[in-house]
Design a protein around this motif. Sequence first.
Motif, PDB file in Angstrom:
ATOM      1  N   GLN A 242       0.757  -1.139  -0.100  1.00 15.45           N
ATOM      2  CA  GLN A 242      -0.126   0.265  -0.147  1.00 15.45           C
ATOM      3  C   GLN A 242       0.891   1.191  -0.142  1.00 15.45           C
ATOM      4  O   GLN A 242       0.536   2.290  -0.665  1.00 15.45           O
ATOM      5  CB  GLN A 242      -0.992  -0.022   1.132  1.00 15.45           C
ATOM      6  CG  GLN A 242      -2.026  -0.916   1.282  1.00 15.45           C
ATOM      7  CD  GLN A 242      -2.729  -1.408   2.435  1.00 15.45           C
ATOM      8  OE1 GLN A 242      -2.123  -1.156   3.557  1.00 15.45           O
ATOM      9  NE2 GLN A 242      -4.099  -1.552   2.440  1.00 15.45           N
ATOM     10  N   ALA A 243       2.179   1.200   0.601  1.00 16.01           N
ATOM     11  CA  ALA A 243       2.791   2.349   0.942  1.00 16.01           C
ATOM     12  C   ALA A 243       3.524   2.823  -0.469  1.00 16.01           C
ATOM     13  O   ALA A 243       3.604   3.869  -0.946  1.00 16.01           O
ATOM     14  CB  ALA A 243       3.781   2.042   1.833  1.00 16.01           C
ATOM     15  N   VAL A 244       3.842   1.585  -1.267  1.00 12.87           N
ATOM     16  CA  VAL A 244       4.184   1.795  -2.622  1.00 12.87           C
ATOM     17  C   VAL A 244       3.484   2.555  -3.472  1.00 12.87           C
ATOM     18  O   VAL A 244       3.568   3.462  -4.188  1.00 12.87           O
ATOM     19  CB  VAL A 244       4.766   0.568  -3.156  1.00 12.87           C
ATOM     20  CG1 VAL A 244       5.070   0.570  -4.624  1.00 12.87           C
ATOM     21  CG2 VAL A 244       6.077  -0.017  -2.448  1.00 12.87           C
ATOM     22  N   GLY A 245       1.775   1.998  -3.414  1.00 12.74           N
ATOM     23  CA  GLY A 245       0.877   2.712  -4.155  1.00 12.74           C
ATOM     24  C   GLY A 245       0.678   4.045  -3.728  1.00 12.74           C
ATOM     25  O   GLY A 245       0.532   4.908  -4.489  1.00 12.74           O
ATOM     26  N   VAL A 246       0.902   4.291  -2.346  1.00 15.32           N
ATOM     27  CA  VAL A 246       0.635   5.743  -1.939  1.00 15.32           C
ATOM     28  C   VAL A 246       1.789   6.686  -2.564  1.00 15.32           C
ATOM     29  O   VAL A 246       1.376   7.706  -3.103  1.00 15.32           O
ATOM     30  CB  VAL A 246       0.791   5.938  -0.346  1.00 15.32           C
ATOM     31  CG1 VAL A 246       1.016   7.160   0.149  1.00 15.32           C
ATOM     32  CG2 VAL A 246      -0.593   5.070   0.199  1.00 15.32           C
ATOM     33  N   LEU A 247       3.036   6.156  -2.537  1.00 18.60           N
ATOM     34  CA  LEU A 247       3.859   6.933  -3.057  1.00 18.60           C
ATOM     35  C   LEU A 247       3.901   7.423  -4.627  1.00 18.60           C
ATOM     36  O   LEU A 247       3.863   8.201  -4.977  1.00 18.60           O
ATOM     37  CB  LEU A 247       5.294   5.853  -2.858  1.00 18.60           C
ATOM     38  CG  LEU A 247       6.478   6.585  -2.114  1.00 18.60           C
ATOM     39  CD1 LEU A 247       6.214   7.280  -0.875  1.00 18.60           C
ATOM     40  CD2 LEU A 247       7.491   5.336  -1.851  1.00 18.60           C
ATOM     41  N   SER A 248       3.134   6.148  -5.181  1.00 19.62           N
ATOM     42  CA  SER A 248       2.979   6.505  -6.756  1.00 19.62           C
ATOM     43  C   SER A 248       1.655   7.695  -6.734  1.00 19.62           C
ATOM     44  O   SER A 248       1.876   8.499  -7.703  1.00 19.62           O
ATOM     45  CB  SER A 248       2.875   5.423  -7.534  1.00 19.62           C
ATOM     46  OG  SER A 248       1.330   5.126  -7.408  1.00 19.62           O
ATOM     47  N   ALA A 249       0.841   7.593  -5.854  1.00 20.36           N
ATOM     48  CA  ALA A 249      -0.203   8.631  -5.948  1.00 20.36           C
ATOM     49  C   ALA A 249       0.553  10.075  -5.670  1.00 20.36           C
ATOM     50  O   ALA A 249      -0.030  11.086  -6.417  1.00 20.36           O
ATOM     51  CB  ALA A 249      -1.413   8.240  -5.032  1.00 20.36           C
ATOM     52  N   LEU A 250       1.213   9.982  -4.669  1.00 20.28           N
ATOM     53  CA  LEU A 250       1.898  11.287  -4.451  1.00 20.28           C
ATOM     54  C   LEU A 250       2.808  11.985  -5.357  1.00 20.28           C
ATOM     55  O   LEU A 250       2.531  13.256  -5.772  1.00 20.28           O
ATOM     56  CB  LEU A 250       2.787  10.950  -3.036  1.00 20.28           C
ATOM     57  CG  LEU A 250       2.334  11.226  -1.691  1.00 20.28           C
ATOM     58  CD1 LEU A 250       0.709  11.187  -1.535  1.00 20.28           C
ATOM     59  CD2 LEU A 250       2.775  10.481  -0.470  1.00 20.28           C
ATOM     60  N   HIS A 251       3.538  11.067  -6.014  1.00 18.47           N
ATOM     61  CA  HIS A 251       4.304  11.757  -7.054  1.00 18.47           C
ATOM     62  C   HIS A 251       3.564  11.987  -8.183  1.00 18.47           C
ATOM     63  O   HIS A 251       3.733  13.298  -8.806  1.00 18.47           O
ATOM     64  CB  HIS A 251       5.439  10.503  -7.588  1.00 18.47           C
ATOM     65  CG  HIS A 251       6.385  10.226  -6.695  1.00 18.47           C
ATOM     66  ND1 HIS A 251       6.720   8.650  -6.142  1.00 18.47           N
ATOM     67  CD2 HIS A 251       7.393  11.019  -6.166  1.00 18.47           C
ATOM     68  CE1 HIS A 251       7.854   8.957  -5.460  1.00 18.47           C
ATOM     69  NE2 HIS A 251       8.320  10.112  -5.387  1.00 18.47           N
TER      70      HIS A 251
END
Lengths: 321, 321
Positions: A242-251
């Motif tokens: 989930q964190a990796v997904g969050v990171l991609s949303a943030l970027h």
Amino acid sequence: MPKDPVTRNDVAEYAGVSTAVVSYVVNEGPRKVAPETRARVLDAIRTLGYRPNATARALRMGTTRTFGLITPDGGNPLFAGLAKAIDREAAARGYVVLQTSADGDPVTERAKIAELLTRQVSGLLLVAPTADPSLDDVEVPVIAINRVLPTVSSVRPAYREGARIGVEHLISHGHRTIGLVIGGAGHPERELGWRDALAAAGLAPGPVAHATFSRAGGRAAGRELLASSDRPTAIFASSDLQAVGVLSALHEAGVRVPDDVAVVAFDGTPETEYSWPPLTVVRQPLERMAEAAVGRLIDGAQAVEAFTFPTELILRRSCGC
Amino acid sequence: MPKDPVTRNDVAEYAGVSTAVVSYVVNEGPRKVAPETRARVLDAIRTLGYRPNATARALRMGTTRTFGLITPDGGNPLFAGLAKAIDREAAARGYVVLQTSADGDPVTERAKIAELLTRQVSGLLLVAPTADPSLDDVEVPVIAINRVLPTVSSVRPAYREGARIGVEHLISHGHRTIGLVIGGAGHPERELGWRDALAAAGLAPGPVAHATFSRAGGRAAGRELLASSDRPTAIFASSDLQAVGVLSALHEAGVRVPDDVAVVAFDGTPETEYSWPPLTVVRQPLERMAEAAVGRLIDGAQAVEAFTFPTELILRRSCGC
DNA sequence: TTGAAAGCGGTACCAG
DNA sequence: CTGGTACCGCTTTCAA
């Protein structure tokens, strides 16, 4: 020409001894064998290329020294890491692991359990089982990992405490609005840990986004949190994926990490070290968990117990350190 | 009270029939059973909770319907994906997969092979075997995946062509200096593909960095390429893991991707979709490879053949698209 | 339609 | 110290 397998009979005949002696030599017991005879047998084994048949042995002995391992998804790095640790530990103790995936489906899970039992596994390791598969008529030891079940012992990280520590770290960086990305129902502990930390610091709970335990789920949750009226300056993700997904949303939203939004994740799989920025994580002690799970299966203790293992906070860049 | 297992004898006795009849009912053959008798047996099976013993069955039948799968590292997402695809395919065909990891060590690899053979697996799947494990005295079918071995059939992606296509795509974006991150010796194909594309476009080969197939290796290679006198504006990484490492090296140096340096990777595991930026990849067709490998094991063809499967170029952001 | 029995490969007890 | 042999649970042929 597929040479048909060499049996213990062939060896006995070749060495001019009885099959019992071959057995004694192969297993180094339970009777002693004269050194010279022993040498003859060993020689026969070597030249014939004899390989004992574990199937026959299992039938006779009533044990296969094999564990069944069921994960919801072999592609999930966390489960892959767990499987690896379990395989290692089991191998070290002379066991082999039959690993299979339930594809996150309770029906498949039950089918796989039945299949494994049919193959006379000596024990069952259930990683994050989807639900309580009826385990009443199972005659081998079972242990649940990362999920506690009513009828069997379990091994898991200290979810609540680990989450609390992760969130406390975010608080120590000065964050006052800390969002949470969490799975659906049935996983209350990490959320409780998040609340614990917030409450202890006198902070109100930030926005919560529910998502599947996947990269895609994390991405959706990240977008949701960004659009929230109460936009957080930090996010605690309850899993690496989930964190990796969050990171991609943030970027993708042009948000800088950790400057605009900091992130801390639970799990600590290897890929988090190479995300951008590298993720600060609360790591599950997979090796110790695997050791405990395998150990429990081998000693086969009776009582139903739930073992928890302390996590480890690994500081990297995503939290602002 | 660990209820000892119910056998076919118990069922026969309970139902008042012979063990043969129980067998006929369970296997639906080879003889027909009177409907009424059949019902009695089924009832006995149900109430007694009988589960056939696959071990005994295997001993009698001479086959376990089990495949052994050895990967160099279960934690590598590529191998995890492959294992998953193989597990699925095998399950669909009524086989179970005994999966284990060789930890990238030839000695462990041989030990695991021996262990698996001892357990009478019906076939062996070797993923990226470290070397040629002596497979002469093996009486079951063997297939190598992602590496061709002299004595057994193999299945692998079209490495050379796939790499060429990936590099051609980079060229189509206008890049003239394209670096390569590649493994050590023994993996020439992707490098050849890179050269093919460059040569066809009349371009000189860019810098080459050798690295292990890991994130750490990729990071080191990325730094090396950045420091190169002939600094590339694009990098082709021969694996996802390496590409992820390259990305982290690029970010840490403040290099923008794809503006300053574009990246394309070989493999196409799920995590590449969530890296930043998402990676353009040449994807290995894992499902088709798994299908072919399992199929080959089951039909057990004789000749040694090397099957290659076309890759798929998946365009994302890292190439500049 | 069903029962009896041999045998798959190995283990380990009982005799010798 | 070693040989003979019963048995583990199941499948399948042969007879009834």
